[in-house]
Scaffold this motif. Sequence first.
Motif, PDB file in Angstrom:
ATOM      1  N   SER A   1     -14.129   2.781 -23.911  1.00 15.35           N
ATOM      2  CA  SER A   1     -15.531   3.122 -24.152  1.00 15.35           C
ATOM      3  C   SER A   1     -15.612   4.174 -25.239  1.00 15.35           C
ATOM      4  N   LEU A   2     -16.595   4.009 -26.081  1.00 16.72           N
ATOM      5  CA  LEU A   2     -16.817   4.977 -27.149  1.00 16.72           C
ATOM      6  C   LEU A   2     -18.240   5.506 -27.024  1.00 16.72           C
ATOM      7  N   LEU A   3     -18.373   6.801 -27.010  1.00 17.01           N
ATOM      8  CA  LEU A   3     -19.694   7.402 -26.876  1.00 17.01           C
ATOM      9  C   LEU A   3     -20.106   8.027 -28.205  1.00 17.01           C
ATOM     10  N   ILE A   4     -21.352   7.777 -28.583  1.00 19.74           N
ATOM     11  CA  ILE A   4     -21.882   8.391 -29.788  1.00 19.74           C
ATOM     12  C   ILE A   4     -23.088   9.214 -29.370  1.00 19.74           C
ATOM     13  N   GLY A   5     -22.990  10.516 -29.532  1.00 18.67           N
ATOM     14  CA  GLY A   5     -24.060  11.380 -29.050  1.00 18.67           C
ATOM     15  C   GLY A   5     -23.830  11.716 -27.589  1.00 18.67           C
ATOM     16  N   ASP A   6     -24.744  12.510 -26.994  1.00 18.71           N
ATOM     17  CA  ASP A   6     -24.455  12.981 -25.642  1.00 18.71           C
ATOM     18  C   ASP A   6     -25.502  12.572 -24.613  1.00 18.71           C
TER      19      ASP A   6
ATOM     20  N   THR B   1     -11.972   6.534 -22.369  1.00 16.59           N
ATOM     21  CA  THR B   1     -13.310   6.859 -22.842  1.00 16.59           C
ATOM     22  C   THR B   1     -13.162   7.938 -23.895  1.00 16.59           C
ATOM     23  N   SER B   2     -13.772   7.728 -25.044  1.00 22.97           N
ATOM     24  CA  SER B   2     -13.696   8.776 -26.059  1.00 22.97           C
ATOM     25  C   SER B   2     -15.050   8.939 -26.724  1.00 22.97           C
TER      26      SER B   2
END
Lengths: 248, 481
Positions: free
Chosen positions: B393-398, B423-424
């Motif tokens: 999983s890739l997260l952009i923003g919070d 997850t990064s």
Amino acid sequence: MLRIENLHVRAGNRDILRGVNLSIDIGQVHAIMGPNGSGKSTLARVLAGHPEYAVTGGTVAYRGQDLLAMDPEMRAREGVFMAFQYPVEIPGVNNAYFLKSALNALRKHRGEEELDAMDFMTLVRDRMKWLDMDETLLNRAVNEGFSGGEKKRNEIFQMAVLEPALAILDETDSGLDIDALRIVARGVNAMRGPDRAILLVTHYQRLLNYIVPDVVHVLTDGRIVRSGGKELALELEEKGYVWLEQAV
Amino acid sequence: MSTSTQVVQDLARREYKYGFITDVEQDIVPRGLSEDVVRLISQKKNEPAWLLDWRLKAYRIWRTMKEPTWANIKYGPIDYQNMIYYAAPKRRPSLESLDEVDPEIRRTFDKLGIPLEEQKLLSGVAVDAVFDSVSVATTFKAKLYELGIIFCSFSDAVQNHPELVRKYLGTVVPYSDNFFASLNSAVFSDGSFAYIPKGVRCPMELSTYFRINARETGQFERTLIIAEDGASVSYLEGCTAPMRDENQLHAAVVELIALDDATIKYSTVQNWYPGDAEGRGGIYNFVTKRGKCLGVNSKITWTQVETGSAITWKYPGCILQGDHSVGEFYSVATTNNWQQADTGTKMIHLGRHTKSTIVSKGISAGHGQNTYRGLVKIAKDAGGARNYSQCDSLLIGDQCGAHTFPYLDIKSSTARVEHEASTSRIGEDQIFYCRQRGLSTEDAINVIVSGFCKEVFRQLPMEFAVEAQKLLSITLEGSVG
Ligand SMILES: Nc1ncnc2c1ncn2[C@@H]1O[C@H](COP(=O)(O)OP(=O)(O)OP(=O)(O)O)[C@@H](O)[C@H]1O
Ligand SMILES: [Mg+2]
């Protein structure tokens, strides 16, 4: 070409740079030395436009422009290159593809045509020779799984391809074995020329045996406390920084 | 920090360029669902009695079912009685000649980059174009037929090859399978049908392009692909819809059947309208896709790039029945703004020495919620079965979220199962590194994201990999800071 005046920089809630003055003329090589935590990387990163730092005072003129007003990518396109002390990994992104995108972004900015794959590879092969680089690194992901030394060499390789006007090398010599140090120095020397300035951050006088600087600066506690010729590095090697701190 | 956050947010606000509406005269059945509506659809399609019967069974069982609630998605109630179940352009071509396609519809597909003239198409791709409830054109039909390959709309298959449809329909996804599959079985209107005979490798990519146009209409298509012994085929699916403020339901069913040594590669680039930046509108995409590796050494590969829809609920799976059969699932799911995706796969190992691979890449930006849900089931008799799963999983923003629910059900003692997950977050330092080399923040994000998705894109046919990459960058536009 670069004129830093009374630069103050904050990060977190600390003042890290506290009035840096530094001028570099085109064609020159300057070295910055100084104890751990004195602010060398901070200076390099601020010049490159890292968003983490707040400039609280002073000015930086680069080729007559206000450098601090430019976005990081604009600075890069205008010829500012920084070799990172700790280059980041970008998983899955092909090293050659990345470099080609970067080069074409710069070329586009200069109004030049983008390089096609053939011309790009010709250029790249030539620069790899300077640095004795293993061609397999080209087809790996950017810095992913690279050894410490390979990362540093990759930074200099990128510099050799991108041909910046101002190159800032943050501890490129750290982590290199003796042979690699010589090779990287050879690469940097090949880049040395009348239309380029180089700012080297280093801890070791050894590098300066290979890349002989025009000026050496000592940064302690956020200020440049001494500048001199290449002999200054030798003197530091002998006496350490404490000698200078006492002199301040 | 603030500048990249800004860019992420801007990325999130990018426009959906397929959102236009086509003005054509429509043949529409009355709103709502009843046995009469099911009969009417069947009658409009001139179907044989056994098919109407099958639809009615599906409808009756659907009435007893409840919408599933286990998925990690939130949405308001769907009013099944306030929806239109069949909408077709009035001017129906005889489907004998592509020249008879309504010019307005032809223009629509042109605008979407899918020209319906054979000579203009990407060479090597045959297209079935579905507009709302019906197929409006299928290209390269004749050429494929010379090889014994049947590629046509589902309705045509019912008319011209009823024995094949009857033999395989519902054998992978039965009409009682789940709420949305049963609904589809009752009211499905069209879709694509492909049959590859023994020993034939299909020489071109087969592809279906789905377009929702009509308002307040659900789209229920059904696709059936059969690869006989030693046959192989690569199939692509694309889709778009107009921008509308209300949500529209899309509940499709896809069934794949691979016999001995057959290979089916099914790739989807899903780009239904995702809704606007405030979460208004968008397609509810509830899809049941399943393949059955019936024969020994057969192989089914699902590749999906899910960038659109307000809600995505789909778990393309494989039933690995034949010994030594192989199932693969490669997925990129992106959620931005208020999009929600609950997607993954089911790998059911029944045969011996069966093998499955799962590679899932979830990207969340904005307020997007992205869930991977996967089941690996290995039956007692599936000796030597192996599975490898990787979920990143890739997260952009919070403000976004990523969730992973891997379920294992292992009954065989000789099975080997491996699972990796990560997850990064897109690092500020990665973005800065790219910018220092001259790339804009947007390009930096695109570069980092495409690196993240590489293993999946590699599975797509070349032109579609390029398309998928573009779509992804559009979806993520405005997403970073
Ligand atoms: N983002 C930040 N927030 C808070 N403190 C910071 C930040 N960046 C740097 N510093 C602090 O500023 C000081 C100077 O750091 P810098 O990295 O510039 O030192 P340096 O001279 O490069 O040291 P070294 O020789 O060890 O590389 C250190 O004390 C460091 O912890
Ligand atoms: Mg440092």
